[in-house]
Design an enzyme around this catalytic site. Structure first.
Site, PDB file in Angstrom:
ATOM      1  N   ASP A  37       0.886  -1.161   0.000  1.00  0.00           N
ATOM      2  CA  ASP A  37       0.000   0.000   0.000  1.00  0.00           C
ATOM      3  C   ASP A  37       0.931   1.220   0.000  1.00  0.00           C
ATOM      4  OD1 ASP A  37      -2.286   1.736   0.590  1.00  0.00           O
ATOM      5  OD2 ASP A  37      -1.465   1.814   2.614  1.00  0.00           O
ATOM      6  N   ASP A  62      -0.145   5.154   1.061  1.00  0.00           N
ATOM      7  CA  ASP A  62      -0.402   6.108   2.146  1.00  0.00           C
ATOM      8  C   ASP A  62      -0.440   5.414   3.506  1.00  0.00           C
ATOM      9  OD1 ASP A  62      -1.040   8.828   0.867  1.00  0.00           O
ATOM     10  OD2 ASP A  62      -2.229   7.438  -0.324  1.00  0.00           O
TER      11      ASP A  62
END
Length: 220
Positions: free
Chosen positions: A8, A10
């Protein structure tokens, strides 16, 4: 056998989420209001339009505010807070370890490609990723599993041959539902949330070497 890792962005690679929350808390405080972590936490890891922070602030104070002014204020404060941030602990080491082990490396983010590509380039890690799947590639972002499914397909591996790294509840749900081994590394904001769908939980990636993690999942 583990053949790939999918990150991922953020809150997992770069701690943009605590920055954004701190920005909002600062603005809310100026208006005598507060944004509870439980409220903000619901939208972390999914689409930015899931929660309207401006509308919520207006509801708390009972009056309308200049949306464009607040938007610019958020951007200015965020840029100031994020400019000197580095990748979170263990991220660069994991990327290099994955490369040395011959693993395929991907990224799956609910943010836009423009946002993700800008930041990973600034961090000097963009060359590690063989595929980057973002909100530009799907109709529905996390917790929908499509982003992770597209990432492993692009890498040419099966979901069970990949490890996903996530910091949010929505992201963990997405990865698990796509069939990937899921490691959650909650950040300063998401550590207050309740995670239910994951395989391994760490304080940071610096806590465990990648090879050790691979060995652990390979035995399952």
């Amino acid at each position: 056998m583990i053949k790939a890792v999918v990150f991922d962005f953020d809150g997992t690679i770069l701690d943009t989420e605590s920055c954004e929350y701190n920005v909002l808390q600062r603005i809310y405080k100026e208006h005598g209001a507060e944004l509870p972590i439980e409220v903000w936490g619901e939208c972390i890891g999914t689409h930015a339009t899931y929660f309207d922070a401006h509308e919520y602030l207006e509801e708390q104070i009972g009056k309308k505010l200049d949306r464009e002014h607040i938007k610019q204020q958020r951007l200015d404060i965020f840029q100031e807070l994020i400019k000197d941030r580095e990748a979170l602990p263990g991220v660069t080491e994991y990327l290099e370890a994955a490369k040395q082990l011959g693993l395929k490396i991907g990224l799956a983010s609910s943010s836009s490609y423009k946002w993700v590509s800008k930041h990973i380039k600034n961090l000097g890690i963009d060359h590690y990723f063989e595929t980057i799947k973002t909100s530009d590639d799907v109709e529905t972002v996390k917790p929908d599993p499509t982003l992770f499914r597209l990432a492993v397909e692009a890498l040419g591996v099966k979901p069970e041959e990949a490890i996903a790294f996530e910091d949010s509840v929505n992201g963990a749900k997405s990865a698990k539902r796509a069939g990937l081994h899921t490691v959650v590394i909650p950040n300063l904001v998401t550590r207050h949330l309740t995670f239910e769908e994951y395989d391994l939980k760490l304080e940071s990636l610096a806590e465990m070497e990648l090879q050790q993690m691979i060995d652990q999942f390979s035995k399952q």
